[in-house]
Enzyme design. Structure first.
Site, PDB file in Angstrom:
ATOM      1  N   CYS A 174     -16.141 -21.544 -40.001  1.00 29.19           N
ATOM      2  CA  CYS A 174     -14.806 -22.139 -40.392  1.00 29.19           C
ATOM      3  C   CYS A 174     -14.265 -21.905 -41.886  1.00 29.19           C
ATOM      4  O   CYS A 174     -15.359 -21.003 -42.643  1.00 29.19           O
ATOM      5  CB  CYS A 174     -14.735 -23.673 -40.458  1.00 29.19           C
ATOM      6  SG  CYS A 174     -15.322 -24.252 -38.767  1.00 29.19           S
ATOM      7  N   ALA A 204     -13.971 -22.322 -33.381  1.00 32.58           N
ATOM      8  CA  ALA A 204     -14.590 -23.290 -32.634  1.00 32.58           C
ATOM      9  C   ALA A 204     -15.650 -22.446 -31.962  1.00 32.58           C
ATOM     10  O   ALA A 204     -15.474 -21.477 -31.294  1.00 32.58           O
ATOM     11  CB  ALA A 204     -13.779 -23.925 -31.564  1.00 32.58           C
ATOM     12  N   VAL A 205     -16.893 -22.991 -32.036  1.00 31.62           N
ATOM     13  CA  VAL A 205     -17.946 -22.203 -31.822  1.00 31.62           C
ATOM     14  C   VAL A 205     -18.881 -23.035 -30.924  1.00 31.62           C
ATOM     15  O   VAL A 205     -19.461 -22.571 -29.631  1.00 31.62           O
ATOM     16  CB  VAL A 205     -18.930 -21.454 -32.870  1.00 31.62           C
ATOM     17  CG1 VAL A 205     -20.245 -20.990 -32.298  1.00 31.62           C
ATOM     18  CG2 VAL A 205     -17.882 -20.318 -33.470  1.00 31.62           C
ATOM     19  N   GLY A 236     -20.050 -23.287 -40.964  1.00 29.42           N
ATOM     20  CA  GLY A 236     -21.408 -22.695 -40.683  1.00 29.42           C
ATOM     21  C   GLY A 236     -22.043 -23.065 -39.540  1.00 29.42           C
ATOM     22  O   GLY A 236     -21.351 -23.771 -38.624  1.00 29.42           O
ATOM     23  N   GLU A 237     -23.220 -22.931 -39.580  1.00 33.51           N
ATOM     24  CA  GLU A 237     -24.002 -23.154 -38.174  1.00 33.51           C
ATOM     25  C   GLU A 237     -25.370 -24.026 -38.683  1.00 33.51           C
ATOM     26  O   GLU A 237     -26.039 -23.327 -39.528  1.00 33.51           O
ATOM     27  CB  GLU A 237     -24.261 -22.055 -37.292  1.00 33.51           C
ATOM     28  CG  GLU A 237     -23.283 -21.259 -36.981  1.00 33.51           C
ATOM     29  CD  GLU A 237     -22.357 -22.321 -35.846  1.00 33.51           C
ATOM     30  OE1 GLU A 237     -22.895 -23.286 -35.072  1.00 33.51           O
ATOM     31  OE2 GLU A 237     -21.304 -21.782 -35.596  1.00 33.51           O
TER      32      GLU A 237
END
Length: 610
Positions: A2, A52-53, A78-79
């Site tokens: 994002c 959106a992941v 991020g993740e």
């Protein structure tokens, strides 16, 4: 993945300036094309754009801990790859969850651990937490600096954003460039902290920043340390450990609720990674499952390729062979070299970077590649950082580079490749490089009893991981996110980086070549032709019509008064008169940067304070 932005002021009420946070947030729409939102409080305005992941309906941001009277508000990019383990741990500590998103895990982790939250997270991330009751802003960036985070002072506080362009949408921050900024940009030393923009700084990789009524405090929660290699880890054990760490990083980053793919160039880094991803995907989804993989090429490359200082061969045959060996659903994105001259494409790249410094056609082609990939996938995994981790660059093995009293990449991309600046500016870049190099070496950690070879190689690896890698990560983040594509980099897993950094050079080069450990760890995962292929950099077009068109663009750029005020025409004009087929790589890159400078000046219209 994002874009985040916002500002905090203890003198003004942001609720009276809602259009400002809306404008700041909208500049990041390419980073988050799926949704956007803002939150306004007495002292803080927080904005977010979402790609959106994971948990598509549940990860809406900015995310408050409770909707009506929040104590904490989070804007996160991020993740976090260990979010499942953290969720279980936090539940045992009494926290309740309303979504499956890793965003909420970060929020609850802050509630549990406060400013120490980052030390519990594994992944790539940049986020802001506004603690309403404590009236405190916390900014956090991941350990290797995969995700960007910038900030600048405003009246009564500071503003922050994933990209500088969002800061410039705030009325208290102007795009201004001074001599220090030009030195930062054109010295090619890749400092973090200061930027080309006066007053705009980066949060350090592995760093946090806290703002409250007492002012700003910065802290590093992680940095590379030199530790003795475990005595029990002989060569075979070290190879096994490397394979385990690479596989663990790859497997942890395979999660997504959207289509996912791998970047497969035909080099050892991306091939080993893709093979591990493909194997894990088959284990999870069934033996018939195939991961998508992508490579890039140019329509003229098979006929026009000529070797240069960075490239020894044509990538496509190796990538095709690797895809067939692994069993991927492989595609080669073939670009028209003349499309790289399109000023709209080039302008999009310069706008994405917010910087005049890039690598010209290689940036434009990467941007176009990511655009093609985004038609089918939202997440891509990349082999970036393996050269830094495992000693893949020529400067690790070249006696001249090892003996040079300067940053090793300057032997390839120094004055010959950087656009020369007008000597009347008197920027004293040579002195700046010398001072910075001395400081950079002083920051390198060492262990007792290192041989001279080990000592120097640790310096080379530290410089590569803490400087050279940073500009590669910036490049990949900006150009991918400009197309709404998330790129993950498993070789940046901090546990892998720590282990490799502390592994003796004699093990890293045990077969007398670059990346010995990765080659051994990848045995059976890639064709022998790929495992033993020399290092090859990202491909560039060799078409003489491209070079001729580039010369034309550079002539047009030099017609601009501001460009002439910054560039040294006496060194650039000979490059314009060289027959295109004889234009050397360094001189060609010089022209690329003249064109980019003109586009950057035209877009940002910075105030030059020189």
């Amino acid at each position: 993945m994002c874009g985040i932005t916002g500002w905090v002021s203890f003198r003004h009420d942001p609720r009276t300036q809602a259009p400002v946070i809306d404008a700041m947030t909208s500049t990041l729409t390419p980073r988050g094309p799926d949704a956007g939102g803002v939150w306004l409080g007495e002292h803080a305005a927080i904005g977010h754009r979402r790609l959106a992941v994971i948990d598509l309906p549940g990860g809406v941001q900015p995310m408050p801990d409770q909707p009506d009277d929040p104590a904490v508000v989070l804007s996160y990019s991020g993740e976090v790859y260990n979010h499942h383990e953290l969720r279980a741990r936090l539940r045992n500590l009494g926290h309740a969850f309303g979504t499956r998103s890793d965003t909420e895990v970060v929020l609850r982790a802050y509630q549990q651990w406060g400013e120490d939250v980052a030390e519990h997270l594994d992944g790539m991330f940049a986020f802001a937490v506004w603690d309403v009751r404590a009236r405190r802003l916390l900014l956090v960036r991941d350990r290797l600096g995969v995700k960007p985070l910038f900030w600048a002072a405003v009246d009564g506080g500071l503003a922050f954003a994933s990209e500088p362009k969002a800061l410039f949408a705030h009325p208290g921050i102007r795009p201004r460039v001074d001599a220090d900024g030009l030195r930062e940009a054109y010295s090619l030393l890749f400092n973090t902290g200061p930027t080309v923009w006066s007053g705009v700084r980066e949060v350090e990789p592995g760093g946090t920043l806290v703002l409250d009524r007492d002012g700003v405090r910065e802290r590093r929660y992680w940095q590379l340390a030199a530790r003795p290699h475990p005595r029990e880890d002989d060569r075979d054990t070290t190879v096994d450990r490397v394979r385990h760490l690479v596989a663990a990083a790859a497997h942890s980053q395979l999660e997504a609720d959207v289509p996912l793919c791998s970047l497969l160039s035909g080099g050892i880094d991306s091939t080993v990674l893709t093979a591990l991803l493909a194997g894990e995907l088959r284990r999870r989804e069934g033996p018939g499952e195939r991961i998508r993989s992508y490579a890039v090429d140019y329509s003229d490359q098979a006929e026009q390729f000529t070797g240069d200082v960075l490239r020894t061969g044509h990538d496509t045959p190796y990538a095709t062979e690797a895809g067939a060996y692994i069993g991927t659903d492989h595609s080669t994105v073939v670009l028209d070299p003349l499309a790289l001259l399109d000023l709209e494409h080039r302008r999009a790249v310069v706008v994405a970077r917010d910087s005049p410094i890039g690598v010209g056609d290689m940036d434009t082609s990467l941007y176009l590649l990511f655009g093609e990939i985004r038609r089918h996938s939202t997440v891509a995994l990349s082999g970036e950082a393996a050269d830094e981790v495992f000693g893949g660059y020529p400067w690790f093995h070249n006696p001249k580079a090892l003996a040079a009293p300067t940053f090793p990449w300057l032997l390839v991309t120094g004055d010959e490749a950087a656009m020369p600046l007008n000597p009347e500016l008197d920027l004293r870049i040579g002195e700046f490089r010398e001072d910075t190099y001395r400081d950079a070496l002083a920051a390198v950690p060492h262990t007792d009893g290192e041989t001279a070879t080990e000592h120097r190689q640790r310096e080379m690896q530290h410089l590569s991981l803490t400087r050279w890698l940073r500009q590669l990560l910036h490049r990949k983040d900006r150009l991918s996110m400009a197309q709404g594509l998330e790129v993950r980099v498993p070789y940046c897993d901090h546990r892998l980086v720590e282990y490799a950094f502390s592994t003796p050079w004699s093990l890293k080069s045990f077969d007398g070549r670059e990346k010995s450990l990765l080659r051994a760890a990848g045995a059976g995962l890639a064709p022998d032709s790929v495992l033993h292929r020399p290092k090859n950099h990202y491909p560039a077009t060799h078409h003489p019509d491209y070079k001729r068109g580039l010369q034309d663009l550079a002539r047009d750029a030099l017609a601009t008064e501001q460009v002439r005020a910054l560039a040294d025409e006496t060194l650039i004009k000979p490059c314009l008169d060289t027959p295109p087929e004889r234009l050397q790589w360094g001189h060609r890159l010089r022209l690329e940067r003249v064109v980019d400078l003109a586009l950057w000046l035209d877009h940002h219209r910075p105030e030059l304070v020189l």
